[in-house]
Design a protein around this motif. Structure first.
Motif, PDB file in Angstrom:
ATOM      1  N   LEU A  49      29.897  60.766 -40.360  1.00 24.05           N
ATOM      2  CA  LEU A  49      29.014  59.612 -40.533  1.00 24.05           C
ATOM      3  C   LEU A  49      28.550  59.601 -41.985  1.00 24.05           C
ATOM      4  CD1 LEU A  49      26.913  59.861 -37.249  1.00 24.05           C
ATOM      5  CD2 LEU A  49      28.777  58.280 -37.751  1.00 24.05           C
ATOM      6  N   GLY A  50      28.487  58.412 -42.572  1.00 27.09           N
ATOM      7  CA  GLY A  50      28.063  58.271 -43.963  1.00 27.09           C
ATOM      8  C   GLY A  50      29.201  58.103 -44.953  1.00 27.09           C
TER       9      GLY A  50
ATOM     10  N   HIS B 252      32.789  46.217 -38.104  1.00 22.83           N
ATOM     11  CA  HIS B 252      33.475  47.332 -37.460  1.00 22.83           C
ATOM     12  C   HIS B 252      34.986  47.127 -37.424  1.00 22.83           C
ATOM     13  CE1 HIS B 252      33.250  44.578 -33.995  1.00 22.83           C
ATOM     14  NE2 HIS B 252      34.317  45.219 -33.545  1.00 22.83           N
ATOM     15  N   VAL B 253      35.674  48.255 -37.194  1.00 24.03           N
ATOM     16  CA  VAL B 253      37.114  48.225 -36.938  1.00 24.03           C
ATOM     17  C   VAL B 253      37.351  49.019 -35.659  1.00 24.03           C
ATOM     18  CG1 VAL B 253      37.921  47.911 -39.306  1.00 24.03           C
ATOM     19  CG2 VAL B 253      37.535  50.210 -38.442  1.00 24.03           C
ATOM     20  N   GLY B 254      38.362  48.599 -34.895  1.00 23.77           N
ATOM     21  CA  GLY B 254      38.672  49.271 -33.645  1.00 23.77           C
ATOM     22  C   GLY B 254      40.100  49.780 -33.632  1.00 23.77           C
TER      23      GLY B 254
ATOM     24  N   PHE C 193      31.716  51.627 -36.826  1.00 27.08           N
ATOM     25  CA  PHE C 193      30.778  50.628 -37.331  1.00 27.08           C
ATOM     26  C   PHE C 193      30.308  50.999 -38.733  1.00 27.08           C
ATOM     27  CE2 PHE C 193      30.612  50.198 -32.793  1.00 27.08           C
ATOM     28  CZ  PHE C 193      30.490  48.840 -32.589  1.00 27.08           C
ATOM     29  N   GLU C 194      30.255  49.984 -39.601  1.00 27.97           N
ATOM     30  CA  GLU C 194      29.791  50.225 -40.962  1.00 27.97           C
ATOM     31  C   GLU C 194      28.464  49.521 -41.199  1.00 27.97           C
ATOM     32  OE1 GLU C 194      32.981  48.835 -43.458  1.00 27.97           O
ATOM     33  OE2 GLU C 194      32.253  46.795 -43.436  1.00 27.97           O
TER      34      GLU C 194
ATOM     35  N   LYS D 152      28.038  54.501 -37.225  1.00 31.64           N
ATOM     36  CA  LYS D 152      28.126  54.723 -35.788  1.00 31.64           C
ATOM     37  C   LYS D 152      29.588  54.709 -35.363  1.00 31.64           C
ATOM     38  CE  LYS D 152      26.938  51.463 -32.771  1.00 31.64           C
ATOM     39  NZ  LYS D 152      26.141  50.554 -31.932  1.00 31.64           N
ATOM     40  N   ILE D 153      29.906  55.547 -34.383  1.00 32.80           N
ATOM     41  CA  ILE D 153      31.235  55.565 -33.778  1.00 32.80           C
ATOM     42  C   ILE D 153      31.034  55.433 -32.271  1.00 32.80           C
ATOM     43  CG2 ILE D 153      33.366  56.867 -33.410  1.00 32.80           C
ATOM     44  CD1 ILE D 153      32.565  58.562 -35.904  1.00 32.80           C
ATOM     45  N   HIS D 154      31.751  54.515 -31.662  1.00 29.05           N
ATOM     46  CA  HIS D 154      31.696  54.365 -30.199  1.00 29.05           C
ATOM     47  C   HIS D 154      33.103  54.564 -29.647  1.00 29.05           C
ATOM     48  CE1 HIS D 154      30.041  53.099 -26.370  1.00 29.05           C
ATOM     49  NE2 HIS D 154      31.250  52.612 -26.163  1.00 29.05           N
ATOM     50  N   VAL D 155      33.214  55.460 -28.657  1.00 34.27           N
ATOM     51  CA  VAL D 155      34.498  55.812 -28.070  1.00 34.27           C
ATOM     52  C   VAL D 155      34.460  55.530 -26.571  1.00 34.27           C
ATOM     53  CG1 VAL D 155      36.184  57.668 -27.733  1.00 34.27           C
ATOM     54  CG2 VAL D 155      34.701  57.684 -29.756  1.00 34.27           C
TER      55      VAL D 155
END
Length: 151
Positions: A35-36, A57-59, A75-76, A84-87
């Motif tokens: 992150l960052g 964001h990119v997926g 997410f940026e 943030k990262i969502h999995v």
């Protein structure tokens, strides 16, 4: 009341291979990213297939030969840095979902210490890395895991 420890006992080789594919490389926080970091680094290094690109964001997605799937959203923030990262991981049945969940639980516990339970989530908090929310999804129609990384 203390959170019971979940051990990744007796895991099939296919589930271990899928876990390694999702996590690797293990050189950084998640898939080689912290992150960052600048999100342009993700766009050049992520090996999964790009399926979505939006302004914030990119997926990326990956599917196994058994039709198990992982979708990752990066997410940026306004500074174009990963915040943030969502999995979401979709499994075929409760057994394989449980095996994979056990591997993630053990991995995050080793990296971040004992989690706190909040509703249906295990929440791992680390000063260095932030918060990891791990959720095991089991219903009559869906089996899988949701993971969210945030600062």
């Amino acid at each position: 009341m203390a959170t019971p420890k979940l051990k990744a006992t007796r895991v099939s080789p296919n589930i271990k291979k899928f876990f390694d594919k999702i996590i690797e490389p293990k050189t950084a926080f998640f898939r080689g990213f912290h992150l960052g970091i600048e999100t342009k680094e993700i766009k050049t290094k992520e090996k999964f297939k790009l399926f979505e690109k939006d302004s914030d964001h990119v997926g990326y997605s990956y599917e196994t030969s058994n039709f198990e799937m992982v979708d990752i959203l990066y997410f940026e923030d306004v500074f174009k840095r990963l915040h943030k990262i969502h999995v979401d991981i979709y499994m075929n049945d409760e057994k394989t979902s449980g095996e994979l969940y056990g591997l993630f639980y053990a991995h995050f516990e080793e990296a971040h210490g004992t989690p706190k339970k909040y509703k249906d989530q295990q929440v791992f908090v680390s000063e260095e890395y932030g918060t990891v929310r791990l959720t095991h999804i089991i219903s009559s129609v869906e089996h899988g895991i949701s993971i969210e990384f945030s600062k």
